[in-house]
Scaffold this active site. Structure first.
Site, short mmCIF file in Angstrom:
data_model
loop_
_atom_site.label_atom_id
_atom_site.label_comp_id
_atom_site.label_asym_id
_atom_site.label_seq_id
_atom_site.Cartn_x
_atom_site.Cartn_y
_atom_site.Cartn_z
N LYS A 73 61.78 22.78 39.92
CA LYS A 73 60.37 23.20 40.04
C LYS A 73 59.55 22.18 40.84
O LYS A 73 58.77 22.54 41.73
CB LYS A 73 59.78 23.41 38.64
CG LYS A 73 60.45 24.56 37.87
CD LYS A 73 59.81 24.78 36.52
CE LYS A 73 60.15 23.69 35.52
NZ LYS A 73 61.58 23.71 35.14
N THR A 74 59.72 20.90 40.51
CA THR A 74 59.00 19.86 41.25
C THR A 74 59.44 19.83 42.71
O THR A 74 58.61 19.68 43.63
CB THR A 74 59.24 18.49 40.60
OG1 THR A 74 58.80 18.53 39.24
CG2 THR A 74 58.49 17.40 41.35
N ASP A 118 52.52 19.20 36.73
CA ASP A 118 53.73 19.43 35.94
C ASP A 118 53.35 19.57 34.46
O ASP A 118 52.33 19.07 34.02
CB ASP A 118 54.69 18.24 36.13
CG ASP A 118 56.11 18.59 35.73
OD1 ASP A 118 56.39 19.78 35.47
OD2 ASP A 118 56.95 17.67 35.67
N THR A 167 57.97 24.60 31.35
CA THR A 167 59.17 25.12 30.68
C THR A 167 58.78 26.14 29.62
O THR A 167 59.66 26.75 29.01
CB THR A 167 59.96 23.97 30.02
OG1 THR A 167 59.09 23.27 29.11
CG2 THR A 167 60.46 22.99 31.07
N ARG A 226 70.13 18.94 38.19
CA ARG A 226 69.84 17.58 37.73
C ARG A 226 71.03 16.97 37.02
O ARG A 226 71.40 15.82 37.24
CB ARG A 226 68.61 17.58 36.82
CG ARG A 226 68.27 16.21 36.23
CD ARG A 226 67.04 16.29 35.36
NE ARG A 226 65.85 16.58 36.16
CZ ARG A 226 64.72 17.09 35.66
NH1 ARG A 226 64.65 17.39 34.37
NH2 ARG A 226 63.69 17.29 36.46
#
Length: 370
Positions: A73-74, A118, A167, A226
């Site tokens: 997302k980032t 975020d 999230t 990740r």
């Protein structure tokens, strides 16, 4: 096995970003949509929106990305700013504690620039209300004075793009969520997508790896880039230490390294397997109430729901029913190495035992727990 060793191994499979991940991201993070691997439908629609906004010379509509941690997302927020050719300011909701924090950010925005927040679901009520008029009308309502003499003035803002990441999309207030013109859910990645990500990361980090080696790591990465990048570095460390030479990581190296870190072929670590075994061996496979399971597992219910359960539920190893948590046949077969014939026998026996237990003692008190 000590608690410290278990903690370090859990860090390999957690979806939350660690300090090492943040440093690694700066090295391998893609800068354009062309370099971004996976989420194909999202990329297609996002590229159309970006191209249309650039042709009109306007700011992109506000964008909301939601989904499990570690899916990019980032990265997508940074890609959007790069594709639009505009500056980006990044922050997180917990950092915006006071109204002046969000006001200062909004006052510093330039035309067509991007503001990325975020964990936007954690914004406090005051900050949310300040964003309402800023997002919809591009104005900032400010109060001057106090008491009867107080008055409100509207300060115009340049048109900008707010990108939110969360999230927990359901935890965002409806008025805020409705102001996002574009909303996308990010999904877990397929093995072939993780394979492509690992090959790209290995190239950027100057790590030699074979196609089979990348595939072996990708299969144990929980569908999360990740985690895949994190495991790549740990496998590299293992190969350098155990083989004492600079050699390409192959499938055998990857399996040996991840076995050493107690990460099995489904991506489960020691704690995941312990949780599943607990349901099977102590609660007969379930159903078991959340509070009873948390007490037996030694964690609070919130940690169990938010940290340990999501991947197990997503992968079909743990089932959430109205009567409680139940371990699936897939999980039992994986934990105890049972083939299909043996599973059929286990299923028949468990059904007979389940009927006898229900007749003998009835349902447990916590079977109706959420």
């Amino acid at each position: 096995m000590t608690a410290e060793v278990i903690r370090r191994r859990q860090q390999l499979t957690t979806q939350q970003a660690t300090q090492t991940d943040l440093r690694l991201d700066n090295t391998i993070r893609p800068k354009t949509l062309a370099d971004y691997v996976g989420q194909c439908r999202l990329k297609d629609s996002l590229s159309i929106a970006i191209e249309a906004a650039k042709k009109r010379g306007e700011a992109l509509d506000h964008v909301l990305f939601y989904g499990p941690p570690g899916l990019g997302k980032t990265t997508l927020a940074l890609v959007i700013a790069n594709e639009m050719g505009c500056p980006i300011q990044s922050t997180s909701a917990p950092a915006l504690e006071r109204p002046r924090d969000i006001v200062g950010l909004l006052m510093s925005m330039k035309a067509n620039s991007v503001l990325f927040i975020d964990e936007i679901h954690r914004l406090n009520k005051v900050s949310e209300e300040i964003l309402y008029s800023a997002m919809e009308d591009f104005v900032l309502d400010r109060s001057i004075g106090k008491g009867p003499t107080a008055k409100t003035i509207r300060v115009p803002l340049p048109r900008f793009t707010l990108i939110g990441a969360t999230t927990k999309a359901g935890s965002i207030a409806n008025p805020l969520r409705d102001r996002f013109g574009i909303s996308y859910r990010l999904h877990y990645y397929e093995p072939e997508e993780l394979h492509a990500i690992l090959m790209r990361s290995a190239r950027l980090l100057d790590i030699q790896i074979t196609e089979a080696g990348a595939e072996a790591i990708g299969c144990r990465s929980r569908g999360t880039p990740r985690i895949a990048n994190r495991l790549l570095k740990r496998v590299r460390d293992y190969v350098q230490v155990q083989h004492h030479v600079e050699t390409a990581i192959d499938a055998d190296h990857a399996r040996q390294a991840l076995d050493q870190y107690d990460i099995d072929p489904l991506g489960l670590d020691v704690t995941d397997r312990r949780l599943l075994r607990l349901v099977v061996e102590q609660f007969g496979g379930g159903p078991v109430g959340l509070e009873s399971l948390a007490a037996a597992f030694g964690e609070d219910t919130k940690t169990l729901e938010e940290v340990f359960e999501p991947f197990l539920l997503q992968s079909g190893l743990l089932l959430r029913t109205p009567r409680g948590r139940v371990v699936s046949q897939k999980a039992v077969a994986h934990l105890y190495g049972l083939d299909s014939d043996m599973m059929q026998q286990v299923k028949a026996i468990s059904q007979q035992l389940g009927q006898q237990l229900n007749l003998a003692v009835g349902p447990r008190d916590d079977d109706m727990a959420p």
